[in-house]
Write a protein that holds these residues in place. Sequence first.
Motif, PDB file in Angstrom:
ATOM      1  N   SER A  18      -3.919  37.698 -16.922  1.00  0.00           N
ATOM      2  CA  SER A  18      -3.592  38.089 -18.296  1.00  0.00           C
ATOM      3  C   SER A  18      -4.516  37.385 -19.276  1.00  0.00           C
ATOM      4  CB  SER A  18      -2.132  37.748 -18.618  1.00  0.00           C
ATOM      5  OG  SER A  18      -1.914  36.345 -18.530  1.00  0.00           O
ATOM      6  N   PRO A  19      -4.791  37.993 -20.437  1.00  0.00           N
ATOM      7  CA  PRO A  19      -5.678  37.352 -21.427  1.00  0.00           C
ATOM      8  C   PRO A  19      -5.020  36.147 -22.068  1.00  0.00           C
ATOM      9  CG  PRO A  19      -4.708  39.348 -22.338  1.00  0.00           C
ATOM     10  CD  PRO A  19      -4.302  39.309 -20.890  1.00  0.00           C
ATOM     11  N   THR A  20      -5.813  35.147 -22.438  1.00  0.00           N
ATOM     12  CA  THR A  20      -5.263  33.958 -23.082  1.00  0.00           C
ATOM     13  C   THR A  20      -5.189  34.102 -24.596  1.00  0.00           C
ATOM     14  OG1 THR A  20      -7.446  32.938 -23.323  1.00  0.00           O
ATOM     15  CG2 THR A  20      -6.247  32.475 -21.294  1.00  0.00           C
ATOM     16  N   ARG A  21      -6.054  34.923 -25.172  1.00  0.00           N
ATOM     17  CA  ARG A  21      -6.142  35.059 -26.633  1.00  0.00           C
ATOM     18  C   ARG A  21      -6.444  33.724 -27.303  1.00  0.00           C
ATOM     19  NH1 ARG A  21      -7.665  37.120 -29.465  1.00  0.00           N
ATOM     20  NH2 ARG A  21      -6.287  37.244 -31.255  1.00  0.00           N
ATOM     21  N   LYS A  22      -7.050  32.813 -26.585  1.00  0.00           N
ATOM     22  CA  LYS A  22      -7.411  31.523 -27.145  1.00  0.00           C
ATOM     23  C   LYS A  22      -8.924  31.417 -27.217  1.00  0.00           C
ATOM     24  CE  LYS A  22      -3.299  29.607 -27.550  1.00  0.00           C
ATOM     25  NZ  LYS A  22      -2.768  29.197 -28.863  1.00  0.00           N
ATOM     26  N   PHE A  23      -9.429  31.011 -28.383  1.00  0.00           N
ATOM     27  CA  PHE A  23     -10.855  30.802 -28.533  1.00  0.00           C
ATOM     28  C   PHE A  23     -11.095  29.734 -29.591  1.00  0.00           C
ATOM     29  CE2 PHE A  23      -9.594  34.261 -31.314  1.00  0.00           C
ATOM     30  CZ  PHE A  23     -10.273  34.046 -32.494  1.00  0.00           C
ATOM     31  N   GLY A  24     -12.326  29.232 -29.673  1.00  0.00           N
ATOM     32  CA  GLY A  24     -12.570  28.057 -30.483  1.00  0.00           C
ATOM     33  C   GLY A  24     -13.492  28.205 -31.663  1.00  0.00           C
ATOM     34  N   VAL A  25     -14.012  29.424 -31.925  1.00  0.00           N
ATOM     35  CA  VAL A  25     -14.956  29.545 -33.032  1.00  0.00           C
ATOM     36  C   VAL A  25     -14.971  30.982 -33.540  1.00  0.00           C
ATOM     37  CG1 VAL A  25     -16.875  29.942 -31.404  1.00  0.00           C
ATOM     38  CG2 VAL A  25     -17.367  29.195 -33.746  1.00  0.00           C
ATOM     39  N   TYR A  26     -15.027  31.136 -34.871  1.00  0.00           N
ATOM     40  CA  TYR A  26     -15.248  32.432 -35.493  1.00  0.00           C
ATOM     41  C   TYR A  26     -16.755  32.688 -35.568  1.00  0.00           C
ATOM     42  CZ  TYR A  26     -10.472  31.615 -37.258  1.00  0.00           C
ATOM     43  OH  TYR A  26      -9.137  31.341 -37.380  1.00  0.00           O
ATOM     44  N   GLU A  27     -17.104  33.948 -35.742  1.00  0.00           N
ATOM     45  CA  GLU A  27     -18.513  34.327 -35.738  1.00  0.00           C
ATOM     46  C   GLU A  27     -19.310  33.611 -36.820  1.00  0.00           C
ATOM     47  OE1 GLU A  27     -21.314  38.364 -35.991  1.00  0.00           O
ATOM     48  OE2 GLU A  27     -19.146  38.522 -35.700  1.00  0.00           O
ATOM     49  N   ASP A  28     -18.744  33.460 -38.027  1.00  0.00           N
ATOM     50  CA  ASP A  28     -19.545  32.848 -39.093  1.00  0.00           C
ATOM     51  C   ASP A  28     -19.600  31.328 -39.008  1.00  0.00           C
ATOM     52  OD1 ASP A  28     -16.896  32.684 -39.768  1.00  0.00           O
ATOM     53  OD2 ASP A  28     -17.149  33.224 -41.873  1.00  0.00           O
ATOM     54  N   ASP A  29     -18.956  30.742 -37.998  1.00  0.00           N
ATOM     55  CA  ASP A  29     -19.090  29.301 -37.765  1.00  0.00           C
ATOM     56  C   ASP A  29     -19.949  29.007 -36.541  1.00  0.00           C
ATOM     57  OD1 ASP A  29     -17.410  28.575 -39.943  1.00  0.00           O
ATOM     58  OD2 ASP A  29     -15.643  29.021 -38.742  1.00  0.00           O
ATOM     59  N   LEU A  30     -20.639  30.020 -36.029  1.00  0.00           N
ATOM     60  CA  LEU A  30     -21.438  29.846 -34.815  1.00  0.00           C
ATOM     61  C   LEU A  30     -22.576  28.838 -34.960  1.00  0.00           C
ATOM     62  CD1 LEU A  30     -21.620  33.454 -33.323  1.00  0.00           C
ATOM     63  CD2 LEU A  30     -20.599  31.427 -32.278  1.00  0.00           C
ATOM     64  N   PRO A  31     -23.223  28.701 -36.133  1.00  0.00           N
ATOM     65  CA  PRO A  31     -24.324  27.724 -36.207  1.00  0.00           C
ATOM     66  C   PRO A  31     -23.902  26.310 -35.844  1.00  0.00           C
ATOM     67  CG  PRO A  31     -24.471  29.243 -38.039  1.00  0.00           C
ATOM     68  CD  PRO A  31     -23.177  29.554 -37.340  1.00  0.00           C
ATOM     69  N   VAL A  32     -22.799  25.828 -36.388  1.00  0.00           N
ATOM     70  CA  VAL A  32     -22.372  24.474 -36.060  1.00  0.00           C
ATOM     71  C   VAL A  32     -21.854  24.412 -34.629  1.00  0.00           C
ATOM     72  CG1 VAL A  32     -19.978  24.685 -36.899  1.00  0.00           C
ATOM     73  CG2 VAL A  32     -21.092  22.455 -36.896  1.00  0.00           C
ATOM     74  N   PHE A  33     -21.230  25.490 -34.156  1.00  0.00           N
ATOM     75  CA  PHE A  33     -20.742  25.521 -32.777  1.00  0.00           C
ATOM     76  C   PHE A  33     -21.895  25.410 -31.794  1.00  0.00           C
ATOM     77  CE2 PHE A  33     -19.693  28.022 -28.944  1.00  0.00           C
ATOM     78  CZ  PHE A  33     -18.577  27.323 -28.495  1.00  0.00           C
ATOM     79  N   ARG A  34     -22.962  26.170 -32.037  1.00  0.00           N
ATOM     80  CA  ARG A  34     -24.124  26.108 -31.139  1.00  0.00           C
ATOM     81  C   ARG A  34     -24.745  24.722 -31.170  1.00  0.00           C
ATOM     82  NH1 ARG A  34     -25.600  31.711 -33.468  1.00  0.00           N
ATOM     83  NH2 ARG A  34     -24.791  33.157 -31.894  1.00  0.00           N
ATOM     84  N   TRP A  35     -24.752  24.112 -32.356  1.00  0.00           N
ATOM     85  CA  TRP A  35     -25.309  22.754 -32.466  1.00  0.00           C
ATOM     86  C   TRP A  35     -24.478  21.759 -31.658  1.00  0.00           C
ATOM     87  CZ3 TRP A  35     -22.900  18.421 -34.540  1.00  0.00           C
ATOM     88  CH2 TRP A  35     -23.707  17.282 -34.658  1.00  0.00           C
ATOM     89  N   LEU A  36     -23.165  21.779 -31.806  1.00  0.00           N
ATOM     90  CA  LEU A  36     -22.334  20.786 -31.128  1.00  0.00           C
ATOM     91  C   LEU A  36     -22.318  20.990 -29.616  1.00  0.00           C
ATOM     92  CD1 LEU A  36     -19.148  21.663 -30.073  1.00  0.00           C
ATOM     93  CD2 LEU A  36     -19.017  22.256 -32.487  1.00  0.00           C
ATOM     94  N   ARG A  37     -22.630  22.223 -29.174  1.00  0.00           N
ATOM     95  CA  ARG A  37     -22.605  22.518 -27.744  1.00  0.00           C
ATOM     96  C   ARG A  37     -23.964  22.377 -27.077  1.00  0.00           C
ATOM     97  NH1 ARG A  37     -18.486  22.294 -24.776  1.00  0.00           N
ATOM     98  NH2 ARG A  37     -19.162  24.045 -23.480  1.00  0.00           N
ATOM     99  N   GLU A  38     -24.952  21.880 -27.775  1.00  0.00           N
ATOM    100  CA  GLU A  38     -26.278  21.706 -27.188  1.00  0.00           C
ATOM    101  C   GLU A  38     -26.198  20.833 -25.945  1.00  0.00           C
ATOM    102  OE1 GLU A  38     -29.009  20.220 -30.085  1.00  0.00           O
ATOM    103  OE2 GLU A  38     -28.876  21.982 -31.361  1.00  0.00           O
ATOM    104  N   GLY A  39     -26.764  21.333 -24.840  1.00  0.00           N
ATOM    105  CA  GLY A  39     -26.772  20.582 -23.594  1.00  0.00           C
ATOM    106  C   GLY A  39     -25.526  20.758 -22.748  1.00  0.00           C
ATOM    107  N   ALA A  40     -24.528  21.485 -23.243  1.00  0.00           N
ATOM    108  CA  ALA A  40     -23.280  21.670 -22.508  1.00  0.00           C
ATOM    109  C   ALA A  40     -23.308  22.960 -21.713  1.00  0.00           C
ATOM    110  CB  ALA A  40     -22.098  21.688 -23.471  1.00  0.00           C
ATOM    111  N   GLN A  41     -22.661  22.955 -20.561  1.00  0.00           N
ATOM    112  CA  GLN A  41     -22.535  24.167 -19.767  1.00  0.00           C
ATOM    113  C   GLN A  41     -21.599  25.136 -20.482  1.00  0.00           C
ATOM    114  OE1 GLN A  41     -21.294  23.403 -15.759  1.00  0.00           O
ATOM    115  NE2 GLN A  41     -21.094  25.576 -15.230  1.00  0.00           N
ATOM    116  N   GLU A  42     -21.894  26.427 -20.384  1.00  0.00           N
ATOM    117  CA  GLU A  42     -21.101  27.434 -21.067  1.00  0.00           C
ATOM    118  C   GLU A  42     -19.623  27.332 -20.706  1.00  0.00           C
ATOM    119  OE1 GLU A  42     -21.027  32.312 -21.725  1.00  0.00           O
ATOM    120  OE2 GLU A  42     -22.417  31.372 -20.303  1.00  0.00           O
ATOM    121  N   ARG A  43     -18.771  27.299 -21.743  1.00  0.00           N
ATOM    122  CA  ARG A  43     -17.312  27.274 -21.639  1.00  0.00           C
ATOM    123  C   ARG A  43     -16.753  26.012 -20.969  1.00  0.00           C
ATOM    124  NH1 ARG A  43     -15.109  33.284 -20.168  1.00  0.00           N
ATOM    125  NH2 ARG A  43     -15.697  32.633 -18.077  1.00  0.00           N
ATOM    126  N   ALA A  44     -17.575  25.000 -20.758  1.00  0.00           N
ATOM    127  CA  ALA A  44     -17.096  23.764 -20.138  1.00  0.00           C
ATOM    128  C   ALA A  44     -16.656  22.772 -21.207  1.00  0.00           C
ATOM    129  CB  ALA A  44     -18.189  23.142 -19.277  1.00  0.00           C
TER     130      ALA A  44
END
Length: 429
Positions: free
Chosen positions: A175-201
């Motif tokens: 079943s879907p979780t419907r849980k996520f951590g970022v809206y589309e217009d906040d992606l710049p800071v999200f991509r920055w904070l996730r630098e070097g991290a494995q996807e979804r880890a």
Amino acid sequence: MDTTPRGYEQVDRERFVQEPPKQQHRTPFERDRARIVHSSALRRLGAKTQILGAGTGDFVRTRLTHTLEVAQVGRALGKTLGCDPDVVDAACLAHDLGHPPFGHNGEKALDAAARDIGGFEGNAQTLRIVSRLEPKSVHPETGESVGLNLTRAVLDAACKYPWTEDATPTRPDGSPTRKFGVYEDDLPVFRWLREGAQERAQSFEAQVMDLADDIAYSVHDMEDSVVHNTVSLGVLRDEGRAREIAAHARQWYGRGDEDALVEALRRLQREPTWMDDYDGSHRALAALKDMTSQCIGRFVGDVATATRAEFGDGPLTRHHARLVIPEATAQEILMLKGIAVHFLMAPRERKPAYRQQRERLTELVGALVELGDEALEPHFAAMHREAGDDAARTRVVIDQIASLTDKSAYDWHHRYVVRRRDQAVASSD
């Protein structure tokens, strides 16, 4: 003098916007924790629903008291495992900042109202608050708010669901979780904070925060069930009732085996501090608090032992280790959550007031979208005027409503929905 704690690198303490050097009597992570402690978003949690509505009774936990309990559990576990306690503490203090009035019930209403602009999710709202909405820092070139401008390590640690809505994974049952951590217009800071991290880890500190949240609300929501609803845990000795609760846990959380969950309950019942009967006396309340304290200690100890057995001594940080949660421990936590679902959360959803909360928030969204910046608080009004299109303006309205406390949501609904409705009726007579 380098104040980077052991196990962390310069990249971990970087901020999205570089800040002038400060006196070196505190680490960057201590500063982050202080910024969250002094934030208005944290203060508002004191008047927001946890499970039972704020104001239900003096004993009932609010979203703020829950947050403080999560921070205590997380800090203790993080310190034991060698990650910086201030990183974990800050993440725990921040983890629920994005919750709207009326808790998960309000979250459902705002998600439905915001479907056309990317929905609403409390964890994505948390990132939005700490990186954009909370007034503390601005970009020196653009003048745009960067929120609390936290370090990369702390932002990553506070990111419970490090993915976008379209990348949301499914639960173990499909079943879907419907849980996520970022809206589309906040992606710049999200991509920055996730630098070097494995996807979804999740980072290691985020895993500690996530478990601390699970432990705190599994144990304390059960405690609230006993005290507020005078639930007798003795009824759980009945095999049929135990299986009902296991089924509720599986239904709500999409995981767990019924036989394993019942056996997890039996293990907990064999603990010397487990109490079946609660009569409301001082002695009974003290015994209940001791039981919950022992449950927390049991879970934290088992996880710390299992994690150290796999990853050894030394600091465990960022994306260099993972938290090891024994299956037996996970089943025990899930069964306690099932008790709260069975006695508190599921019955609550059938009450008319629960439906009315969603209706009020939905009506309030419509009214504020129509009224625009004249109805918003000054800083939200300024954001509304600067928004480039209707979708951006609607997001500001959602941000405003999400920031409200339970009482404020009722007050705003009366002012902008009920009163305007009455005035329209009066003018038509």
